[in-house]
Design an enzyme around this catalytic site. Sequence first.
Site, short mmCIF file in Angstrom:
data_model
loop_
_atom_site.label_atom_id
_atom_site.label_comp_id
_atom_site.label_asym_id
_atom_site.label_seq_id
_atom_site.Cartn_x
_atom_site.Cartn_y
_atom_site.Cartn_z
N LYS A 103 1.04 -1.28 -0.14
CA LYS A 103 -0.02 0.03 -0.04
C LYS A 103 0.96 1.36 -0.09
O LYS A 103 1.86 1.40 0.85
CB LYS A 103 -0.75 -0.12 1.26
CG LYS A 103 -1.88 0.98 1.32
CD LYS A 103 -2.63 0.74 2.57
CE LYS A 103 -3.54 1.78 2.98
NZ LYS A 103 -4.31 1.73 4.26
N HIS A 105 -0.23 4.48 0.32
CA HIS A 105 -0.83 5.69 1.14
C HIS A 105 -1.15 5.20 2.58
O HIS A 105 -0.85 3.83 2.90
CB HIS A 105 -1.80 6.15 0.54
CG HIS A 105 -2.89 5.38 0.23
ND1 HIS A 105 -2.96 4.17 -0.71
CD2 HIS A 105 -4.12 4.82 0.99
CE1 HIS A 105 -3.84 3.56 -0.67
NE2 HIS A 105 -4.77 3.83 0.60
#
Length: 215
Positions: A103, A105
Amino acid sequence: MQDYQRDFIEFAIKQGVLKFGEFTLKSGRKSPYFFNAGLFNTGGALAKLGQFYAAAIVDSGIEFDVMLGPAYKGIPLAAATTVAMATGFQRDVPYVFNRKEAKDHGEGGTLVGAPLEGRVMIIDDVITAGTAIREVMSIIEQAQAKPAGVAIALNRMEKGQGELSAIQEVERDYNMPVVSIVSLEDLIEFLEEKGDMAEELNSIRQYREEFGIKS
Ligand code: OMP
């Protein structure tokens, strides 16, 4: 075989997790039985499953700092097992799981949960040829943590690359024990005792001749 192992096999059959027929495995082997842990698919079944894993882990005496549930199937297994460790054994064990895709963010990264550090107990469903578990080991290596052991539901007792079983090779290569709730040997004993599944038992014995290790 212990009583809890007999209970576990009965539970897996009743839940449709353990099936008999003809199945193609990840390794390409054609097996007369298959264990689909994804079918422990209710809250009650998962709670019970966690208790079996927790009992096998506590029984093994393996010491560890954190439990790792590899994506995807290992995630509910680790969650259920840590809940059972807390409620059944008064041990509040940290757990962590990985994402298959990083991921970029928010909190970022591929790991979710507790820090992956110290001695790691891996929770997984089944080991056949050992491919899946070797992939998990690279996550631990990258985190510079140390494998403490692996807990699985079923040890299929199949050959690895040489004379040893795939599990014995994993134990040798990573210097850690693999514990299982039940093994193929327990399943055979269970079917022998049951007495009304002679055809399935016969197919499993033949399969073991070809792909299995002795014990
Ligand atoms: P190996 O990577 O060959 O050790 O196979 C282990 C994986 O195969 C498991 O993590 C499962 O995804 C899958 N599997 C089962 O779930 N149940 C079985 O009875 C057999 C297999 C398999 O394909 O060997």
